[in-house]
Design a protein around this motif. Structure first.
Motif, mmCIF file in Angstrom:
data_model
loop_
_atom_site.group_PDB
_atom_site.id
_atom_site.type_symbol
_atom_site.label_atom_id
_atom_site.label_comp_id
_atom_site.label_asym_id
_atom_site.label_seq_id
_atom_site.Cartn_x
_atom_site.Cartn_y
_atom_site.Cartn_z
ATOM 1 N N GLY A 174 43.859 -7.517 1.249
ATOM 2 C CA GLY A 174 42.574 -7.241 1.302
ATOM 3 C C GLY A 174 42.163 -7.310 2.754
ATOM 4 N N PRO A 175 40.977 -7.041 3.185
ATOM 5 C CA PRO A 175 40.519 -7.140 4.665
ATOM 6 C C PRO A 175 40.696 -8.695 5.113
ATOM 7 N N VAL A 176 41.070 -8.883 6.372
ATOM 8 C CA VAL A 176 41.250 -10.372 7.157
ATOM 9 C C VAL A 176 39.968 -10.996 6.974
ATOM 10 N N ALA A 177 39.133 -10.602 6.743
ATOM 11 C CA ALA A 177 37.599 -11.343 6.390
ATOM 12 C C ALA A 177 37.708 -12.034 5.270
ATOM 13 N N TRP A 178 38.315 -11.700 4.186
ATOM 14 C CA TRP A 178 38.714 -12.330 3.006
ATOM 15 C C TRP A 178 39.249 -13.718 3.182
ATOM 16 N N ARG A 179 40.056 -13.840 4.227
ATOM 17 C CA ARG A 179 40.678 -15.010 4.327
ATOM 18 C C ARG A 179 39.905 -16.103 4.850
ATOM 19 N N GLY A 180 38.615 -15.817 5.296
ATOM 20 C CA GLY A 180 37.488 -16.715 5.769
ATOM 21 C C GLY A 180 36.823 -17.008 4.554
ATOM 22 N N LEU A 181 36.884 -16.587 3.390
ATOM 23 C CA LEU A 181 35.975 -17.051 2.152
ATOM 24 C C LEU A 181 36.373 -18.393 1.524
ATOM 25 N N ASP A 182 35.192 -18.713 1.074
ATOM 26 C CA ASP A 182 35.450 -20.152 0.050
ATOM 27 C C ASP A 182 35.955 -19.650 -1.082
ATOM 28 N N VAL A 183 37.277 -19.758 -1.311
ATOM 29 C CA VAL A 183 37.983 -19.548 -2.718
ATOM 30 C C VAL A 183 38.547 -20.766 -3.273
ATOM 31 N N ARG A 184 38.496 -21.084 -4.535
ATOM 32 C CA ARG A 184 39.049 -22.207 -4.994
ATOM 33 C C ARG A 184 39.240 -21.859 -6.712
ATOM 34 N N VAL A 185 40.229 -22.770 -7.132
ATOM 35 C CA VAL A 185 40.695 -22.579 -8.517
ATOM 36 C C VAL A 185 40.322 -23.857 -9.154
ATOM 37 N N VAL A 186 39.500 -23.720 -10.439
ATOM 38 C CA VAL A 186 39.353 -24.804 -11.191
ATOM 39 C C VAL A 186 40.203 -24.921 -12.481
ATOM 40 N N PRO A 187 41.188 -25.943 -12.326
ATOM 41 C CA PRO A 187 42.074 -25.869 -13.524
ATOM 42 C C PRO A 187 41.374 -26.235 -14.884
ATOM 43 N N GLY A 188 42.177 -25.924 -15.944
ATOM 44 C CA GLY A 188 41.752 -26.081 -17.212
ATOM 45 C C GLY A 188 42.646 -26.526 -18.183
ATOM 46 N N VAL A 189 42.383 -26.908 -19.441
ATOM 47 C CA VAL A 189 43.584 -27.078 -20.459
ATOM 48 C C VAL A 189 44.244 -25.631 -20.823
ATOM 49 N N SER A 190 45.619 -25.607 -20.509
ATOM 50 C CA SER A 190 46.172 -24.542 -20.756
ATOM 51 C C SER A 190 46.500 -24.441 -22.374
ATOM 52 N N ALA A 191 47.010 -23.072 -22.701
ATOM 53 C CA ALA A 191 47.302 -22.899 -23.962
ATOM 54 C C ALA A 191 48.309 -23.504 -24.409
ATOM 55 N N VAL A 192 49.513 -23.797 -23.795
ATOM 56 C CA VAL A 192 50.498 -24.539 -24.096
ATOM 57 C C VAL A 192 50.342 -25.941 -24.278
ATOM 58 N N LEU A 193 49.257 -26.563 -23.520
ATOM 59 C CA LEU A 193 49.082 -28.045 -23.714
ATOM 60 C C LEU A 193 48.182 -28.269 -24.860
ATOM 61 N N ALA A 194 47.264 -27.215 -25.230
ATOM 62 C CA ALA A 194 46.570 -27.402 -26.324
ATOM 63 C C ALA A 194 47.253 -27.271 -27.567
ATOM 64 N N ALA A 195 48.304 -26.394 -27.602
ATOM 65 C CA ALA A 195 49.209 -26.129 -28.847
ATOM 66 C C ALA A 195 49.974 -27.172 -29.148
ATOM 67 N N ALA A 196 50.680 -27.834 -27.900
ATOM 68 C CA ALA A 196 51.482 -28.985 -28.143
ATOM 69 C C ALA A 196 50.766 -30.177 -28.639
ATOM 70 N N ALA A 197 49.538 -30.472 -28.158
ATOM 71 C CA ALA A 197 48.671 -31.597 -28.819
ATOM 72 C C ALA A 197 48.424 -31.048 -30.199
#
Lengths: 252, 252
Positions: free
Chosen positions: B99-122
């Motif tokens: 996308g536009p270069v301006a998007w590289r200045g955005l505050d973007v973050r990822v918030v992790p979660g309990v994935s399906a494989v971890l829930a299934a294993a547990a």
């Protein structure tokens, strides 16, 4: 009567990453067992008994926990991250299988958590993006040639790789040897990330590539991520770059 | 000014498995984007705008989210499980890079979660116990021969395997073909688990083995776990058995 055992993953470190399910189970515990740093992080009722043990005594700790549950206690065994990923869950079932038949009637459950690899990936961007694997480089429980064979086949398969336990004082050369195998298979520009103590004090991320990757920057608190041909580094206007793995794969 | 984008994993389904970090970010959102069933599960401020889209429109959704953040909105893109594991995180960074270069200045973050494989294993015990991999059987984004090659090499490596997207109406034969490859490499008694809709309505676990594993019992909401020589089934006094993978590996 009414005893139970829960194996609980505390997530990577921050309280905000402990699930409400894990917190609720911890609040009910009468006994807490685990490696010291994990026990220290767990929030329990003030009168819960804390049984701290060394990191290498997993089976003994698991038997102790099962015996306490059999005696009617409400027992939590804690791991960092997710207890099912290089954590205490496997040791508990191994102890259970080898123990008295009565243990097979116990209420034993595993409460999942945010594993170290998921936290590290989120912190960096989306490096897991496609198919991936998690491999422990420790040879405490498996022969070193098995470790290297797994690293080699995973690279040939084009899996993103998360290397747990990459280095310790007892085996400072393991990661370098793994890099040696990887350099025979993957291009030198393959993205490599070192994610240290994500979500905890001393957090540090290094984004480099396979030809430059320096094992000296890695310690036992570091997770090493190895990208694939689809893994990209995206420069930001400010700050360290994002790393992600494209979902689309055009060939092997 | 002040816009941001967070890609948030909601965990497998139960509210008790949504991390406090994810809940806090959702509470601040002005805009929520995602596939309908995930958007339905997310708890936000009542006036947050919900943008629902089809499951196949990931890149378009990602661009929309980035444009909203650029316009100053507080945007959350939701995934089930963990957004970095076959979720929206990779698509967001792909859209950002293109996308536009301006998007590289955005505050973007990822918030992790309990994935399906971890829930299934547990839910099942500790089947991931040792080294493991997660592979999507979908050939929407990669050639089918790449999928099969990865399945084959992972089996040869002795990795526990979590197979995502094992089956759909459009490709009912994929899982059977994967089992065919696996039967050439692994013994018929290798433990296989089907974990359907873990933590949600319609949850079902089947523990079987490779020679008997029936793809007809599997749908798109099912995660398929393939064990290794170290994977054990432990009978309980009552109820379905536990499955775990021993940590110790004696040979390849």
């Amino acid at each position: 009567m009414g005893g139970w055992l829960a194996v609980v993953g505390l997530g990577p470190g921050a309280m905000a990453q402990v699930t409400p399910e894990a917190s609720a189970v911890l609040a009910e515990a009468t006994d807490l067992l685990g490696y010291g740093p994990y026990v220290d992080r767990a929030v329990t009722a003030p009168d819960a008994v804390r049984h701290v043990s060394d990191n290498r005594e997993e089976l003994e700790r698991a038997r102790h926990a099962l015996a306490l549950a059999e005696a009617g206690r409400r027992v939590v065994v804690v791991s960092g991250g997710d207890a099912g990923v290089f954590g205490m869950a496997s040791a508990v079932f191994e102890a259970l299988e080898g123990g008295p038949v009565a243990w097979r009637g116990l209420d034993v459950r595993v409460v999942p958590g945010v594993s170290a690899v998921l936290a590290a990936a989120a912190r960096i961007g989306a490096p897991l993006g496609g198919d991936f694997c998690a491999i422990s480089l420790s040879d405490n429980l498996k022969p070193w040639d098995v470790v290297l064979r797994r690293v080699r086949l995973s690279a040939e398969a084009g899996l993103v790789m998360a290397l747990y336990n990459p280095r310790s004082r007892a085996r400072p050369w393991h990661l370098g040897a793994a890099f040696g195998v990887l350099r025979e298979i993957l291009p030198g520009e393959t993205v490599v990330c070192f994610a240290r103590a994500i979500g905890r004090a001393g957090e540090r991320v290094v984004v480099t590539d396979l030809q430059r990757a320096d094992p000296e920057l890695v310690d036992m608190s570091t997770l090493v991520l190895i990208g694939t041909a689809e893994t990209r580094v995206v420069a930001r206007v400010e700050g360290e770059p994002w790393v992600y793995t494209r979902r689309r794969v055009d060939s092997v």
